[in-house]
Scaffold this motif. Structure first.
Motif, PDB file in Angstrom:
ATOM      1  N   GLN A 172       1.289   1.610   5.657  1.00  0.00           N
ATOM      2  CA  GLN A 172       0.784   0.611   6.608  1.00  0.00           C
ATOM      3  C   GLN A 172       1.465  -0.746   6.411  1.00  0.00           C
ATOM      4  O   GLN A 172       1.474  -1.564   7.321  1.00  0.00           O
ATOM      5  CB  GLN A 172      -0.735   0.475   6.466  1.00  0.00           C
ATOM      6  CG  GLN A 172      -1.463   1.665   7.043  1.00  0.00           C
ATOM      7  CD  GLN A 172      -2.942   1.387   7.218  1.00  0.00           C
ATOM      8  OE1 GLN A 172      -3.696   1.342   6.255  1.00  0.00           O
ATOM      9  NE2 GLN A 172      -3.350   1.191   8.446  1.00  0.00           N
ATOM     10  N   ASP A 232       0.306   3.934   1.747  1.00  0.00           N
ATOM     11  CA  ASP A 232       0.150   4.768   2.937  1.00  0.00           C
ATOM     12  C   ASP A 232       1.090   4.403   4.080  1.00  0.00           C
ATOM     13  O   ASP A 232       0.941   4.890   5.187  1.00  0.00           O
ATOM     14  CB  ASP A 232      -1.306   4.709   3.424  1.00  0.00           C
ATOM     15  CG  ASP A 232      -1.744   3.289   3.731  1.00  0.00           C
ATOM     16  OD1 ASP A 232      -0.904   2.386   3.591  1.00  0.00           O
ATOM     17  OD2 ASP A 232      -2.908   3.091   4.115  1.00  0.00           O
ATOM     18  N   ARG A 286      -1.301   4.648   9.257  1.00  0.00           N
ATOM     19  CA  ARG A 286      -1.293   5.376   8.006  1.00  0.00           C
ATOM     20  C   ARG A 286      -0.376   6.594   8.156  1.00  0.00           C
ATOM     21  O   ARG A 286      -0.464   7.294   9.161  1.00  0.00           O
ATOM     22  CB  ARG A 286      -2.717   5.855   7.734  1.00  0.00           C
ATOM     23  CG  ARG A 286      -3.057   5.908   6.312  1.00  0.00           C
ATOM     24  CD  ARG A 286      -4.521   6.202   6.133  1.00  0.00           C
ATOM     25  NE  ARG A 286      -4.936   5.588   4.890  1.00  0.00           N
ATOM     26  CZ  ARG A 286      -4.578   6.055   3.703  1.00  0.00           C
ATOM     27  NH1 ARG A 286      -3.843   7.133   3.606  1.00  0.00           N
ATOM     28  NH2 ARG A 286      -4.967   5.430   2.624  1.00  0.00           N
ATOM     29  N   ASP A 331       0.826  -1.202   0.000  1.00  0.00           N
ATOM     30  CA  ASP A 331       0.000   0.000   0.000  1.00  0.00           C
ATOM     31  C   ASP A 331       0.862   1.254   0.000  1.00  0.00           C
ATOM     32  O   ASP A 331       2.012   1.243   0.432  1.00  0.00           O
ATOM     33  CB  ASP A 331      -0.921   0.023   1.231  1.00  0.00           C
ATOM     34  CG  ASP A 331      -2.127  -0.888   1.053  1.00  0.00           C
ATOM     35  OD1 ASP A 331      -2.233  -1.520  -0.020  1.00  0.00           O
ATOM     36  OD2 ASP A 331      -2.949  -0.979   1.985  1.00  0.00           O
TER      37      ASP A 331
END
Ligand code: UDP
Ligand code: MG
Length: 316
Positions: free
Chosen positions: A101, A99, A203, A97
Protein backbone atom coordinates in the motif's frame (compact mmCIF):
# COMPACT_ATOMS: atom_id res chain seq x y z
CA UNK A 1 26.63 -8.70 4.60
CA UNK A 2 29.76 -7.18 6.07
CA UNK A 3 29.70 -3.58 4.90
CA UNK A 4 27.46 -1.10 6.66
CA UNK A 5 24.53 -0.25 4.40
CA UNK A 6 23.82 3.37 3.59
CA UNK A 7 20.04 2.86 3.65
CA UNK A 8 17.75 0.46 5.52
CA UNK A 9 14.22 -0.39 4.41
CA UNK A 10 12.21 -1.56 7.42
CA UNK A 11 8.99 -3.57 6.94
CA UNK A 12 6.79 -4.95 9.73
CA UNK A 13 4.87 -8.01 8.62
CA UNK A 14 2.09 -9.95 10.29
CA UNK A 15 0.78 -12.86 8.22
CA UNK A 16 1.90 -11.47 4.87
CA UNK A 17 3.30 -14.68 3.32
CA UNK A 18 2.06 -13.85 -0.16
CA UNK A 19 3.47 -10.34 -0.08
CA UNK A 20 6.99 -10.62 1.35
CA UNK A 21 8.59 -12.09 -1.77
CA UNK A 22 6.88 -9.62 -4.15
CA UNK A 23 7.85 -6.67 -1.96
CA UNK A 24 11.43 -7.89 -1.59
CA UNK A 25 11.78 -8.11 -5.38
CA UNK A 26 10.37 -4.61 -5.84
CA UNK A 27 12.68 -3.22 -3.18
CA UNK A 28 15.75 -4.97 -4.60
CA UNK A 29 15.04 -3.39 -7.99
CA UNK A 30 14.84 0.02 -6.38
CA UNK A 31 17.99 -0.60 -4.33
CA UNK A 32 19.99 -1.08 -7.55
CA UNK A 33 19.22 2.49 -8.59
CA UNK A 34 20.43 4.05 -5.35
CA UNK A 35 23.82 5.52 -4.61
CA UNK A 36 24.74 3.21 -1.74
CA UNK A 37 24.27 -0.24 -0.25
CA UNK A 38 20.81 -1.16 1.03
CA UNK A 39 19.58 -3.63 3.62
CA UNK A 40 15.97 -4.83 3.63
CA UNK A 41 15.03 -5.53 7.22
CA UNK A 42 11.84 -7.52 7.75
CA UNK A 43 10.27 -7.69 11.19
CA UNK A 44 8.05 -10.75 11.42
CA UNK A 45 5.53 -9.82 14.11
CA UNK A 46 4.71 -13.37 15.24
CA UNK A 47 3.09 -14.45 11.97
CA UNK A 48 1.24 -17.75 12.06
CA UNK A 49 1.22 -18.34 8.29
CA UNK A 50 4.19 -19.04 6.01
CA UNK A 51 5.82 -15.60 6.47
CA UNK A 52 8.71 -16.99 8.55
CA UNK A 53 9.53 -19.69 5.97
CA UNK A 54 9.37 -17.16 3.15
CA UNK A 55 11.70 -14.85 5.03
CA UNK A 56 14.17 -17.64 5.77
CA UNK A 57 14.36 -18.38 2.07
CA UNK A 58 14.75 -14.71 1.14
CA UNK A 59 17.52 -14.10 3.68
CA UNK A 60 19.40 -17.09 2.29
CA UNK A 61 18.96 -16.01 -1.32
CA UNK A 62 19.89 -12.34 -0.88
CA UNK A 63 22.71 -10.86 1.19
CA UNK A 64 20.82 -7.61 1.48
CA UNK A 65 17.79 -9.17 3.18
CA UNK A 66 17.62 -9.64 6.97
CA UNK A 67 14.75 -10.70 9.20
CA UNK A 68 13.88 -10.38 12.87
CA UNK A 69 11.25 -12.75 14.26
CA UNK A 70 9.07 -11.92 17.26
CA UNK A 71 8.18 -14.74 19.64
CA UNK A 72 4.50 -13.77 19.28
CA UNK A 73 2.40 -10.97 17.84
CA UNK A 74 3.46 -7.82 19.69
CA UNK A 75 1.77 -5.39 17.32
CA UNK A 76 2.66 -3.06 14.50
CA UNK A 77 4.23 -0.35 16.72
CA UNK A 78 6.51 -2.84 18.50
CA UNK A 79 7.58 -4.23 15.12
CA UNK A 80 8.39 -0.76 13.81
CA UNK A 81 10.47 -0.04 16.90
CA UNK A 82 12.37 -3.32 16.61
CA UNK A 83 13.12 -2.37 13.00
CA UNK A 84 14.38 1.09 13.95
CA UNK A 85 16.60 -0.39 16.66
CA UNK A 86 17.87 -3.17 14.42
CA UNK A 87 18.46 -1.06 11.28
CA UNK A 88 22.16 -0.73 10.54
CA UNK A 89 21.98 2.02 7.92
CA UNK A 90 24.59 4.72 8.31
CA UNK A 91 22.53 7.43 6.62
CA UNK A 92 18.77 6.89 6.46
CA UNK A 93 16.01 4.43 7.33
CA UNK A 94 12.78 4.11 5.34
CA UNK A 95 9.78 2.38 6.93
CA UNK A 96 6.92 1.02 4.86
CA UNK A 97 4.12 -1.54 5.03
CA UNK A 98 4.54 -5.08 3.78
CA UNK A 99 1.33 -5.13 1.76
CA UNK A 100 2.32 -2.81 -1.10
CA UNK A 101 0.00 0.00 0.00
CA UNK A 102 3.03 2.26 0.41
CA UNK A 103 4.44 2.35 -3.13
CA UNK A 104 8.18 1.60 -2.80
CA UNK A 105 8.78 3.31 -6.14
CA UNK A 106 8.61 6.61 -4.23
CA UNK A 107 11.74 5.84 -2.24
CA UNK A 108 14.24 7.48 -4.68
CA UNK A 109 12.27 10.73 -4.45
CA UNK A 110 12.19 10.52 -0.65
CA UNK A 111 15.96 10.13 -0.69
CA UNK A 112 16.28 13.18 -2.96
CA UNK A 113 14.34 15.26 -0.42
CA UNK A 114 16.59 14.00 2.36
CA UNK A 115 19.65 14.98 0.33
CA UNK A 116 18.14 18.43 -0.09
CA UNK A 117 18.10 18.81 3.68
CA UNK A 118 14.99 17.13 5.14
CA UNK A 119 15.68 14.95 8.21
CA UNK A 120 12.25 13.32 8.03
CA UNK A 121 10.30 12.78 4.81
CA UNK A 122 6.77 11.99 5.93
CA UNK A 123 4.48 10.54 3.27
CA UNK A 124 0.90 11.76 3.43
CA UNK A 125 -1.88 9.57 2.10
CA UNK A 126 -4.20 11.37 -0.26
CA UNK A 127 -7.81 10.39 0.32
CA UNK A 128 -8.07 7.28 -1.80
CA UNK A 129 -11.55 6.62 -3.06
CA UNK A 130 -11.21 2.88 -2.41
CA UNK A 131 -11.04 3.38 1.35
CA UNK A 132 -14.32 2.56 3.01
CA UNK A 133 -16.37 5.44 4.37
CA UNK A 134 -15.98 4.06 7.88
CA UNK A 135 -12.18 3.96 7.57
CA UNK A 136 -12.07 7.51 6.18
CA UNK A 137 -14.33 8.87 8.91
CA UNK A 138 -12.64 7.10 11.84
CA UNK A 139 -9.15 7.99 10.67
CA UNK A 140 -10.10 11.64 9.97
CA UNK A 141 -11.86 11.91 13.33
CA UNK A 142 -8.89 10.41 15.14
CA UNK A 143 -6.39 12.96 13.78
CA UNK A 144 -8.72 15.84 14.64
CA UNK A 145 -9.26 14.66 18.23
CA UNK A 146 -5.57 13.81 18.66
CA UNK A 147 -4.35 17.20 17.47
CA UNK A 148 -6.93 18.98 19.60
CA UNK A 149 -6.02 17.09 22.76
CA UNK A 150 -2.30 16.68 22.29
CA UNK A 151 -1.13 20.10 21.11
CA UNK A 152 0.74 18.52 18.24
CA UNK A 153 0.05 18.73 14.59
CA UNK A 154 0.20 15.30 13.03
CA UNK A 155 -1.09 15.88 9.52
CA UNK A 156 -4.14 13.82 8.59
CA UNK A 157 -3.08 10.80 6.55
CA UNK A 158 0.46 10.67 7.99
CA UNK A 159 1.18 6.97 7.53
CA UNK A 160 4.07 4.93 8.85
CA UNK A 161 5.66 5.45 5.45
CA UNK A 162 8.57 7.77 6.00
CA UNK A 163 12.28 8.32 5.69
CA UNK A 164 14.27 9.23 8.77
CA UNK A 165 17.91 10.25 8.88
CA UNK A 166 20.29 8.30 11.10
CA UNK A 167 20.23 11.23 13.53
CA UNK A 168 16.42 11.04 13.85
CA UNK A 169 16.44 7.25 14.28
CA UNK A 170 19.07 7.56 17.04
CA UNK A 171 16.91 10.18 18.76
CA UNK A 172 13.81 7.94 18.57
CA UNK A 173 15.77 4.99 19.92
CA UNK A 174 16.77 6.99 23.02
CA UNK A 175 13.13 7.48 24.06
CA UNK A 176 12.61 4.95 26.86
CA UNK A 177 8.80 4.88 27.04
CA UNK A 178 7.05 1.55 26.68
CA UNK A 179 3.90 2.52 24.80
CA UNK A 180 5.29 3.67 21.51
CA UNK A 181 2.95 5.67 19.32
CA UNK A 182 5.52 6.12 16.56
CA UNK A 183 3.57 8.75 14.57
CA UNK A 184 3.50 11.02 17.63
CA UNK A 185 7.08 10.32 18.68
CA UNK A 186 8.41 11.18 15.23
CA UNK A 187 6.70 14.53 15.52
CA UNK A 188 7.89 15.00 19.10
CA UNK A 189 11.62 14.55 18.36
CA UNK A 190 11.51 17.54 16.02
CA UNK A 191 14.07 18.01 13.21
CA UNK A 192 13.29 19.29 9.75
CA UNK A 193 10.25 17.46 8.44
CA UNK A 194 9.00 17.48 4.87
CA UNK A 195 5.57 16.23 3.82
CA UNK A 196 5.22 14.29 0.60
CA UNK A 197 1.78 13.28 -0.75
CA UNK A 198 1.22 9.79 -2.14
CA UNK A 199 -1.64 7.80 -3.56
CA UNK A 200 -2.29 4.72 -1.49
CA UNK A 201 -2.29 1.53 -3.53
CA UNK A 202 -4.52 -1.50 -3.04
CA UNK A 203 -3.29 -4.20 -0.68
CA UNK A 204 -1.38 -6.77 -2.81
CA UNK A 205 -3.09 -9.78 -1.20
CA UNK A 206 -4.78 -10.65 2.06
CA UNK A 207 -6.88 -8.42 4.28
CA UNK A 208 -6.12 -5.65 6.77
CA UNK A 209 -4.53 -6.75 10.05
CA UNK A 210 -6.15 -3.85 11.88
CA UNK A 211 -9.59 -4.75 13.20
CA UNK A 212 -11.94 -2.13 14.65
CA UNK A 213 -10.81 -3.20 18.14
CA UNK A 214 -7.12 -2.73 17.20
CA UNK A 215 -7.82 0.69 15.71
CA UNK A 216 -9.63 1.80 18.87
CA UNK A 217 -6.79 0.63 21.09
CA UNK A 218 -4.29 2.31 18.72
CA UNK A 219 -6.23 5.59 18.99
CA UNK A 220 -6.51 5.40 22.79
CA UNK A 221 -2.80 4.57 23.13
CA UNK A 222 -1.96 7.53 20.92
CA UNK A 223 -4.07 10.01 22.82
CA UNK A 224 -3.13 8.82 26.30
CA UNK A 225 0.60 8.78 25.39
CA UNK A 226 0.54 12.37 24.25
CA UNK A 227 -2.11 14.25 26.18
CA UNK A 228 -2.86 15.05 29.80
CA UNK A 229 -5.96 17.02 28.85
CA UNK A 230 -8.47 14.23 29.63
CA UNK A 231 -7.07 14.24 33.19
CA UNK A 232 -8.05 17.89 33.48
CA UNK A 233 -11.71 17.14 32.81
CA UNK A 234 -12.79 17.13 36.47
CA UNK A 235 -11.07 20.49 37.01
CA UNK A 236 -13.08 21.94 34.15
CA UNK A 237 -16.27 20.35 35.47
CA UNK A 238 -15.63 21.76 38.96
CA UNK A 239 -15.38 25.25 37.45
CA UNK A 240 -18.68 24.59 35.70
CA UNK A 241 -20.37 23.64 39.00
CA UNK A 242 -18.88 26.73 40.70
CA UNK A 243 -20.42 28.75 37.86
CA UNK A 244 -23.77 27.07 38.57
CA UNK A 245 -23.47 28.00 42.26
CA UNK A 246 -22.92 31.65 41.29
CA UNK A 247 -25.91 31.59 38.92
CA UNK A 248 -28.16 29.95 41.49
CA UNK A 249 -27.08 32.44 44.20
CA UNK A 250 -28.00 35.30 41.88
CA UNK A 251 -31.40 33.71 41.22
CA UNK A 252 -32.06 33.23 44.97
CA UNK A 253 -31.14 36.87 45.69
CA UNK A 254 -33.44 38.17 42.96
CA UNK A 255 -36.24 35.86 44.17
CA UNK A 256 -35.80 37.04 47.78
CA UNK A 257 -35.83 40.74 46.83
CA UNK A 258 -38.88 40.38 44.59
CA UNK A 259 -40.68 38.33 47.26
CA UNK A 260 -41.07 35.23 45.08
CA UNK A 261 -41.97 32.12 47.08
CA UNK A 262 -39.28 29.41 47.32
CA UNK A 263 -40.26 26.35 49.37
CA UNK A 264 -38.34 26.21 52.68
CA UNK A 265 -35.24 24.00 52.73
CA UNK A 266 -35.01 23.86 48.94
CA UNK A 267 -32.30 26.56 48.60
CA UNK A 268 -30.04 25.10 51.28
CA UNK A 269 -30.48 21.62 49.80
CA UNK A 270 -29.44 22.81 46.32
CA UNK A 271 -26.45 24.65 47.78
CA UNK A 272 -25.29 21.60 49.75
CA UNK A 273 -25.55 19.37 46.67
CA UNK A 274 -23.70 21.85 44.44
CA UNK A 275 -20.99 22.54 47.05
CA UNK A 276 -20.34 18.85 47.62
CA UNK A 277 -20.20 18.25 43.86
CA UNK A 278 -17.76 21.12 43.34
CA UNK A 279 -15.56 20.08 46.29
CA UNK A 280 -15.31 16.49 45.05
CA UNK A 281 -14.54 17.47 41.48
CA UNK A 282 -11.91 19.93 42.69
CA UNK A 283 -10.14 17.32 44.82
CA UNK A 284 -10.21 14.81 41.94
CA UNK A 285 -8.87 17.60 39.72
CA UNK A 286 -5.95 18.25 42.07
CA UNK A 287 -5.19 14.54 42.35
CA UNK A 288 -5.28 14.33 38.53
CA UNK A 289 -2.74 17.13 38.25
CA UNK A 290 -0.31 15.12 40.39
CA UNK A 291 -1.13 12.02 38.35
CA UNK A 292 -0.37 14.00 35.21
CA UNK A 293 3.05 14.99 36.63
CA UNK A 294 3.79 11.34 37.47
CA UNK A 295 2.69 10.30 34.01
CA UNK A 296 4.98 12.83 32.33
CA UNK A 297 7.91 11.97 34.62
CA UNK A 298 7.66 8.21 34.25
CA UNK A 299 8.01 8.48 30.48
CA UNK A 300 11.58 9.70 31.11
CA UNK A 301 11.67 11.41 27.75
CA UNK A 302 14.81 13.50 27.32
CA UNK A 303 14.38 17.17 28.18
CA UNK A 304 15.79 18.20 24.80
CA UNK A 305 17.32 16.69 21.66
CA UNK A 306 20.27 18.23 19.83
CA UNK A 307 20.81 18.17 16.10
CA UNK A 308 23.99 18.57 14.12
CA UNK A 309 24.71 22.09 12.87
CA UNK A 310 23.72 22.32 9.21
CA UNK A 311 27.23 23.36 8.16
CA UNK A 312 28.65 20.20 9.72
CA UNK A 313 26.34 17.67 8.10
CA UNK A 314 28.32 14.76 6.84
CA UNK A 315 28.51 14.19 3.11
CA UNK A 316 25.20 12.79 1.99
N1 UDP B 1 1.23 -5.37 11.09
C1 UDP B 1 2.08 -5.90 12.06
N2 UDP B 1 1.54 -6.35 13.23
C2 UDP B 1 0.20 -6.29 13.49
C3 UDP B 1 -0.66 -5.72 12.51
C4 UDP B 1 -0.11 -5.26 11.33
O1 UDP B 1 3.28 -5.95 11.86
O2 UDP B 1 -0.22 -6.73 14.57
C5 UDP B 1 1.81 -4.89 9.82
C6 UDP B 1 1.16 -5.45 8.56
O3 UDP B 1 1.73 -6.69 8.18
C7 UDP B 1 1.44 -4.33 7.55
C8 UDP B 1 1.38 -3.08 8.41
O4 UDP B 1 1.59 -3.49 9.76
O5 UDP B 1 2.73 -4.44 6.99
C9 UDP B 1 0.05 -2.34 8.28
O6 UDP B 1 -1.00 -3.21 8.56
P1 UDP B 1 -2.31 -3.32 7.62
O7 UDP B 1 -1.92 -3.23 6.20
O8 UDP B 1 -3.07 -4.52 8.03
O9 UDP B 1 -3.09 -2.02 8.08
P2 UDP B 1 -4.00 -1.04 7.16
O10 UDP B 1 -3.16 -0.70 5.95
O11 UDP B 1 -5.21 -1.80 6.80
O12 UDP B 1 -4.28 0.15 8.04
MG1 MG C 1 -2.22 -1.98 4.72
Amino acid sequence: MNTTPKYSFVLPAFNEDENVAIMTERLLTIAEKLDGAVEILWVNDGSTDGTATQLDRLTQDHDAVRALHFSRNFGHMAALCAGLEGARASHAVITLDADGQHPPEMIPEMIRHWKDGADIVQCIRQQASERSLIKKATSGGFYKIFNLLADTDIPEGAADFRLMSREVVDALNTLPERVRFVRGLVHWVGFHQLLMPYEEEKRLTGTTKYSMRHMLSFALNGITSFSIRPLRLSFVLSLLVIGLIALYSAYVLVAMVSGKYISPGWTSLVFVVLFLGAAQLLVIGIASEYLARLYVEQKRRPVYILRKPISRREEQ
